[in-house]
Design a protein around this motif. Structure first.
Motif, PDB file in Angstrom:
ATOM      1  N   ARG A 180       0.816  -1.221   0.000  1.00 27.70           N
ATOM      2  CA  ARG A 180       0.000   0.000   0.000  1.00 27.70           C
ATOM      3  C   ARG A 180       0.849   1.269   0.000  1.00 27.70           C
ATOM      4  O   ARG A 180       0.486   2.254  -0.606  1.00 27.70           O
ATOM      5  CB  ARG A 180      -0.909  -0.005   1.228  1.00 27.70           C
ATOM      6  N   ASN A 181       1.974   1.250   0.684  1.00 26.61           N
ATOM      7  CA  ASN A 181       2.810   2.450   0.802  1.00 26.61           C
ATOM      8  C   ASN A 181       4.011   2.422  -0.145  1.00 26.61           C
ATOM      9  O   ASN A 181       4.940   3.215   0.022  1.00 26.61           O
ATOM     10  CB  ASN A 181       3.286   2.620   2.244  1.00 26.61           C
ATOM     11  N   ALA A 182       4.019   1.539  -1.131  1.00 17.01           N
ATOM     12  CA  ALA A 182       5.166   1.435  -2.043  1.00 17.01           C
ATOM     13  C   ALA A 182       5.280   2.674  -2.926  1.00 17.01           C
ATOM     14  O   ALA A 182       4.294   3.159  -3.471  1.00 17.01           O
ATOM     15  CB  ALA A 182       5.043   0.187  -2.902  1.00 17.01           C
ATOM     16  N   LYS A 183       6.507   3.181  -3.039  1.00 15.52           N
ATOM     17  CA  LYS A 183       6.795   4.291  -3.937  1.00 15.52           C
ATOM     18  C   LYS A 183       7.742   3.763  -5.006  1.00 15.52           C
ATOM     19  O   LYS A 183       8.766   3.172  -4.686  1.00 15.52           O
ATOM     20  CB  LYS A 183       7.465   5.443  -3.196  1.00 15.52           C
ATOM     21  N   LEU A 184       7.377   3.936  -6.283  1.00 15.29           N
ATOM     22  CA  LEU A 184       8.214   3.486  -7.384  1.00 15.29           C
ATOM     23  C   LEU A 184       8.919   4.688  -7.995  1.00 15.29           C
ATOM     24  O   LEU A 184       8.293   5.709  -8.260  1.00 15.29           O
ATOM     25  CB  LEU A 184       7.380   2.778  -8.448  1.00 15.29           C
ATOM     26  N   VAL A 243      22.360   7.289 -15.201  1.00 20.10           N
ATOM     27  CA  VAL A 243      21.012   7.095 -14.686  1.00 20.10           C
ATOM     28  C   VAL A 243      20.339   8.457 -14.646  1.00 20.10           C
ATOM     29  O   VAL A 243      20.841   9.383 -14.017  1.00 20.10           O
ATOM     30  CB  VAL A 243      21.030   6.471 -13.275  1.00 20.10           C
ATOM     31  N   GLN A 244      19.208   8.572 -15.341  1.00 10.80           N
ATOM     32  CA  GLN A 244      18.456   9.825 -15.363  1.00 10.80           C
ATOM     33  C   GLN A 244      17.082   9.578 -14.754  1.00 10.80           C
ATOM     34  O   GLN A 244      16.244   8.908 -15.354  1.00 10.80           O
ATOM     35  CB  GLN A 244      18.304  10.328 -16.794  1.00 10.80           C
ATOM     36  N   GLU A 245      16.870  10.068 -13.541  1.00  4.83           N
ATOM     37  CA  GLU A 245      15.575   9.894 -12.896  1.00  4.83           C
ATOM     38  C   GLU A 245      14.526  10.674 -13.669  1.00  4.83           C
ATOM     39  O   GLU A 245      14.760  11.813 -14.067  1.00  4.83           O
ATOM     40  CB  GLU A 245      15.636  10.342 -11.448  1.00  4.83           C
ATOM     41  N   VAL A 246      13.354  10.037 -13.885  1.00  2.52           N
ATOM     42  CA  VAL A 246      12.324  10.692 -14.692  1.00  2.52           C
ATOM     43  C   VAL A 246      10.975  10.813 -14.005  1.00  2.52           C
ATOM     44  O   VAL A 246      10.111  11.538 -14.487  1.00  2.52           O
ATOM     45  CB  VAL A 246      12.144   9.988 -16.065  1.00  2.52           C
ATOM     46  N   GLY A 247      10.763  10.109 -12.894  1.00  2.00           N
ATOM     47  CA  GLY A 247       9.481  10.260 -12.231  1.00  2.00           C
ATOM     48  C   GLY A 247       9.269   9.280 -11.091  1.00  2.00           C
ATOM     49  O   GLY A 247      10.032   8.335 -10.911  1.00  2.00           O
ATOM     50  N   LYS A 248       8.198   9.547 -10.326  1.00  2.86           N
ATOM     51  CA  LYS A 248       7.828   8.698  -9.192  1.00  2.86           C
ATOM     52  C   LYS A 248       6.322   8.483  -9.194  1.00  2.86           C
ATOM     53  O   LYS A 248       5.560   9.349  -9.625  1.00  2.86           O
ATOM     54  CB  LYS A 248       8.237   9.353  -7.874  1.00  2.86           C
ATOM     55  N   THR A 249       5.928   7.315  -8.694  1.00  2.00           N
ATOM     56  CA  THR A 249       4.508   7.022  -8.512  1.00  2.00           C
ATOM     57  C   THR A 249       4.331   6.334  -7.160  1.00  2.00           C
ATOM     58  O   THR A 249       5.289   5.817  -6.597  1.00  2.00           O
ATOM     59  CB  THR A 249       3.951   6.079  -9.610  1.00  2.00           C
ATOM     60  N   LEU A 250       3.112   6.343  -6.676  1.00  2.00           N
ATOM     61  CA  LEU A 250       2.758   5.564  -5.500  1.00  2.00           C
ATOM     62  C   LEU A 250       1.950   4.361  -5.972  1.00  2.00           C
ATOM     63  O   LEU A 250       1.168   4.461  -6.916  1.00  2.00           O
ATOM     64  CB  LEU A 250       1.923   6.391  -4.525  1.00  2.00           C
ATOM     65  N   SER A 251       2.130   3.245  -5.309  1.00  2.00           N
ATOM     66  CA  SER A 251       1.493   2.004  -5.728  1.00  2.00           C
ATOM     67  C   SER A 251      -0.029   2.102  -5.834  1.00  2.00           C
ATOM     68  O   SER A 251      -0.616   1.640  -6.794  1.00  2.00           O
ATOM     69  CB  SER A 251       1.867   0.890  -4.757  1.00  2.00           C
ATOM     70  N   HIS A 252      -0.665   2.719  -4.840  1.00  2.00           N
ATOM     71  CA  HIS A 252      -2.133   2.734  -4.803  1.00  2.00           C
ATOM     72  C   HIS A 252      -2.730   4.131  -4.799  1.00  2.00           C
ATOM     73  O   HIS A 252      -3.752   4.374  -4.183  1.00  2.00           O
ATOM     74  CB  HIS A 252      -2.626   1.973  -3.571  1.00  2.00           C
ATOM     75  N   ALA A 253      -2.112   5.064  -5.496  1.00  4.23           N
ATOM     76  CA  ALA A 253      -2.636   6.428  -5.498  1.00  4.23           C
ATOM     77  C   ALA A 253      -2.576   7.007  -6.907  1.00  4.23           C
ATOM     78  O   ALA A 253      -1.561   7.517  -7.327  1.00  4.23           O
ATOM     79  CB  ALA A 253      -1.854   7.298  -4.532  1.00  4.23           C
ATOM     80  N   ASN A 254      -3.659   6.894  -7.642  1.00  5.99           N
ATOM     81  CA  ASN A 254      -3.701   7.468  -8.990  1.00  5.99           C
ATOM     82  C   ASN A 254      -3.746   8.988  -8.925  1.00  5.99           C
ATOM     83  O   ASN A 254      -4.345   9.564  -8.029  1.00  5.99           O
ATOM     84  CB  ASN A 254      -4.936   6.977  -9.747  1.00  5.99           C
TER      85      ASN A 254
END
Length: 94
Positions: free
Chosen positions: A42-46, A61-72
């Motif tokens: 539930r709290n996973a951050k990708l 390595v070029q970071e391009v973004g982040k998402t949360l597993s269960h938060a659209n």
């Protein structure tokens, strides 16, 4: 970057995804969740990054973004690969 220093010896938990340039980070998150149990927490951050060789053959390595597993709709969910400058064949996430 050390994980990608030797070609052919990428991280064991690497996930390869074949997709289109119009795929969003949310769509990739959902695909990763299908195969990586840790991404389903539930709290996973990708964190997404492009990994590619520079002119000298060293990986960058070029970071391009982040998402949360269960938060659209949070962080970078709606960003498409093309919009992020995706041009290489290999795309890695951690």
């Amino acid at each position: 970057m050390e994980d990608f220093a030797v070609r052919g010896k990428e991280p064991k938990d690497e996930v390869q995804i074949y997709t289109w340039k119009d795929a969003t980070l949310r769509e990739l998150t959902d695909l990763v969740k299908e195969v990586a149990p840790a991404a389903r927490r539930r709290n996973a951050k990708l964190s997404f990054a492009f990994v590619f060789p520079d002119k000298n053959g060293r990986f960058k390595v070029q970071e391009v973004g982040k998402t949360l597993s269960h938060a659209n709709g949070r962080f970078d969910d709606g960003k498409a690969l093309a919009e992020l400058g995706f041009e290489v064949k290999n795309f890695f996430f951690s």
